[in-house]
Design an enzyme around this catalytic site. Structure first.
Site, short mmCIF file in Angstrom:
data_model
loop_
_atom_site.label_atom_id
_atom_site.label_comp_id
_atom_site.label_asym_id
_atom_site.label_seq_id
_atom_site.Cartn_x
_atom_site.Cartn_y
_atom_site.Cartn_z
CB CYS A 22 -0.91 0.02 1.22
SG CYS A 22 -2.13 -1.32 1.26
CG ASP A 410 36.13 22.99 19.75
OD1 ASP A 410 37.28 23.39 19.49
OD2 ASP A 410 35.25 23.70 20.26
#
Length: 715
Positions: A22, A410
């Site tokens: 479907c 970082d």
């Protein structure tokens, strides 16, 4: 030169789909509409996402879907029912009407007309949905689960009906087979609907946070208005226990605000004048006056919901393969059922002998489990991540995260708190207060955490005028202050400006060995001269060491990547226990390091929070932006952590791995179920009732298995 029109996007809620076939048919229907560039339909969420150009309207797409036999609407319901009362009633009725047929299964004689009377309403009233779905599939030249159920149960019913109308010795009745199959499939769909409702709990929780009304100050008083009437700049009053109606900044008042559903932070966050608040958060015991800054689609909550929905709508690469398999699944099953019937008829010379094995083949084959395995796992995985305060932008990020073996961190704002404080000032030929004043004035145009540390030490009213501000990414900045051009930054900027740092070098090295970050300050015009440096300390986040330990336990190598000087970076890395550290990196250098790691065969995640991290975040296999960072960083990242807690990095990777583990498990069982079940049915070793129960439970088990991912939300 004409530019290409920018595609518009449409999200539609689609109902009436029963299986992967479907969903595929709705996709093909949408793609056939003029102007549609791309269409994706998610069976688990029952939503369609469409990209289109031209004068296409949502009503055109809805009309196309409805012509294909399904229902659609342009608005997505925030709260959905766990199966409507009508659906529940049909399940109860089917099971109740099937009860008399149990007697015949147990060998107790039951009149044929009584069996027929019980089976007929089940077949044609309660089972009408299967005939409707089958008709739509045949009309469109495709197949789906409805077609298999309709063919299988109709065969059993009409064979039994013929035996009822023309009693013949030895003619067996199979009313109970078709009736129980329909009852069990309806029960399975009902259970599946409830399970899918649970799978969407995370997004519904976020949607439920959207307030409907707000209390605003107007004409010297307070009035209550609907949210559509609130505008940026309005002052809203938030009383204790109320939801914050919109994003904004606190004008007055002090309170603790519960942001747990937005960020995953379990403890309330203290808010006072100047603090940012997010619409949807729950105010604590204080009264707050808030100036609104963003409403509607621009609000943080709306953007979070949009990100989660977008990720859930996308298809993983493995799902595209599954879709192709599902598209040919039903024709293959029909062929196997026909061959089963003919084979039994040939070897036994009895039509009756071939009917039940053929019906069992039709009933046991289930494309639903194949269609649900991937989207349900993705739905629960991304929802669980959102509850933990982890926003996954797209499926590619989720898929790549599971393969991460290297994380580059970082420093400032990621493993450190990003709230540095000035600890020492060293001058060279200038007064200390003047050095602070010049540095603060130059940094008025900067959003860097180091700039905020200096500004916090300097009275704003004493600052001279700033002009010609220029950022030097990865190095610092230059600016004109009065008649002087000032440079503020790291050693790389000083070297580029040919500054002699030797007068302060000895003291600078001592501080750098203590993990202090130095901001060197120099005059470039009218004379080039060193003015001094300002040392700041940025403490580690409380969970930084724990975060790195968790990543290592996952088998991931961790390295520190920073624009800071080498000595400070080494000192911070030593605190964290990291042997690999790369310092004095420019934004381009960070991105280049990511590419070098990738060239060595590594799958890299870059974690950062600033503008200077954006190139590396974009270059990494997965960019992870820390909460509280810049918008540029978040837009460059595939994953955003809604609160600045580095332990969420490992959580994001764990959820990614768990999600793909559930996808593999779901697909394995879906394929294994069909590979084993269909031959057993063809061999006559499964009767239709057992086949129907297995088919119904296959979909439920796939969804339930995916739901087990939710336990990560509570870890």
């Amino acid at each position: 030169m004409s530019s290409k029109p920018h595609p518009a996007t449409y999200d539609l809620s689609v109902s009436g789909m029963t299986c992967a076939g479907c969903a595929g048919r709705v996709e093909r229907t949408l793609r056939a509409v003029d102007g549609v560039l791309q269409a994706s339909v998610n069976l688990a969420t029952e939503k369609a996402h469409v990209q289109a150009i031209g004068d296409l309207r949502p009503s055109d797409l809805i009309a196309a879907i409805e012509r294909a036999g399904y229902r659609a609407q342009s608005t997505y319901e925030a709260v959905r029912t766990q199966g409507s009362p009508g659906e529940t009633g049909r399940v109860i009725a089917a099971l109740a009407l099937s009860m008399p047929l149990i007697l015949s299964m147990l060998g107790i004689p039951v009149a044929a007309w009584l069996q027929c009377a019980a089976a007929t309403p089940i077949q044609f009233v309660l089972g009408a949905r299967f005939y409707v779905g089958a008709f739509k599939a045949v009309r469109d030249g495709t197949g789906n689960m409805d077609l298999l159920v309709a063919l299988g149960t109709s065969t059993a019913y009409f064979y039994s009906l013929y035996g009822t109308l023309h009693p013949t010795p030895g003619w067996h009745l199979y009313f109970e087979a078709g009736s129980f199959v329909i009852a069990l499939v309806l029960l399975g769909k009902w259970l599946e609907s409830r399970a899918k409702h649970s799978a969407t709990a995370a997004i519904r929780s976020l949607m439920a946070l959207r307030p409907e009304r707000a209390r605003i100050e107007r004409d010297g008083g307070e009035i209550e208005v609907v949210m559509d009437e609130v505008r940026p700049g309005d002052v809203v009053i938030v009383r204790p226990g109320e939801q914050v109606p919109a994003d904004g900044k606190v004008l007055s008042g002090v309170s603790a605000v519960d942001e747990s559903l937005l960020t995953g932070e379990s403890l309330p966050v203290e808010k006072s004048r100047g603090s940012g608040v997010t619409g949807g958060a729950i105010n604590g015991t204080g009264l707050l006056r808030v100036t609104t800054t963003a409403i509607g689609a621009q609000s943080r909550l709306a953007r979070i919901i949009a990100l989660v929905e977008t990720a859930q709508m996308q298809k993983a690469p493995v799902q595209r393969l599954v879709d192709r398999v599902a598209s040919i699944f039903v024709p293959i099953v029909l062929l196997i059922a026909l061959l089963t019937f003919l084979g039994w008829w040939w070897f036994t010379a009895s039509i009756a002998a071939g009917i039940i094995p053929a019906v069992s083949v039709l009933v046991i084959a289930c494309p639903c489990a194949l269609g649900l395995a991937t989207p349900c796992a993705l739905l629960v995985g991304t929802g669980t991540a959102a509850r933990r305060g982890i926003l996954i932008r797209d499926i590619q990020a989720l898929e790549q995260a599971r393969a991460i073996d290297t994380v580059l961190l970082d420093k400032t704002g990621t493993v450190t708190q990003g709230r540095p404080a000035v600890t020492e000032i060293a001058t060279h030929g200038i007064d200390e207060s003047e050095l602070l004043r010049l540095t603060a004035a130059a940094q008025m145009g900067s959003e860097h955490p180091l700039a905020r540390a200096v500004l916090a030490r300097t009275p704003m009213r004493s600052l001279p005028e700033l002009s010609d501000f220029r950022s030097q990414p990865g190095r610092g900045l230059t600016a004109r202050i009065g008649g002087r051009r000032i440079a503020v930054g790291n050693r790389a900027l000083m070297r580029a400006s040919q500054l002699d740092l030797s007068p302060l070098e000895s003291r600078a090295r001592e501080l750098e060995d203590q993990a202090r970050t130095l901001m060197w300050v120099a005059s470039l015009e009218p004379h080039v001269e060193l003015l001094g440096f300002i040392a700041v300390a940025d403490p580690l986040r409380p969970t930084a060491i724990q975060a790195i330990d968790r990543l290592r336990r996952l088998g991931i190598e961790v390295a520190l990547l920073t624009g800071d000087n080498a000595r400070t970076a080494q000192a911070v890395a030593a605190e964290l226990g990291l042997p690999r550290v790369m310092a004095e990196m420019t934004p381009e250098g960070k991105a280049a390091q990511v590419r070098r790691e990738q060239a060595a065969g590594r799958h890299v995640a870059m974690v950062g929070d600033g503008v200077n991290d954006a190139p590396a975040l974009a270059a990494a296999n997965v960019g992870i932006a820390m909460g509280g960072g810049t918008d540029v960083a978040m837009q460059s990242a595939g994953i955003t952590l809604m609160r600045p807690d580095p332990t969420l990095i490992a959580s994001a990777i764990e959820i990614s791995r768990a999600t793909y583990r559930k996808i593999r498990q779901g697909l394995f069982w879906a394929f294994a179920y069909n590979v084993v079940g269909i031959p057993l049915a063809a061999a006559g070793l499964l009767n239709p009732m057992i086949a129907g129960a297995m088919m119904a439970l296959s979909s439920v088990s796939v969804v339930t298995n995916a739901l087990s991912l939710r336990r990560y939300a509570h870890q």
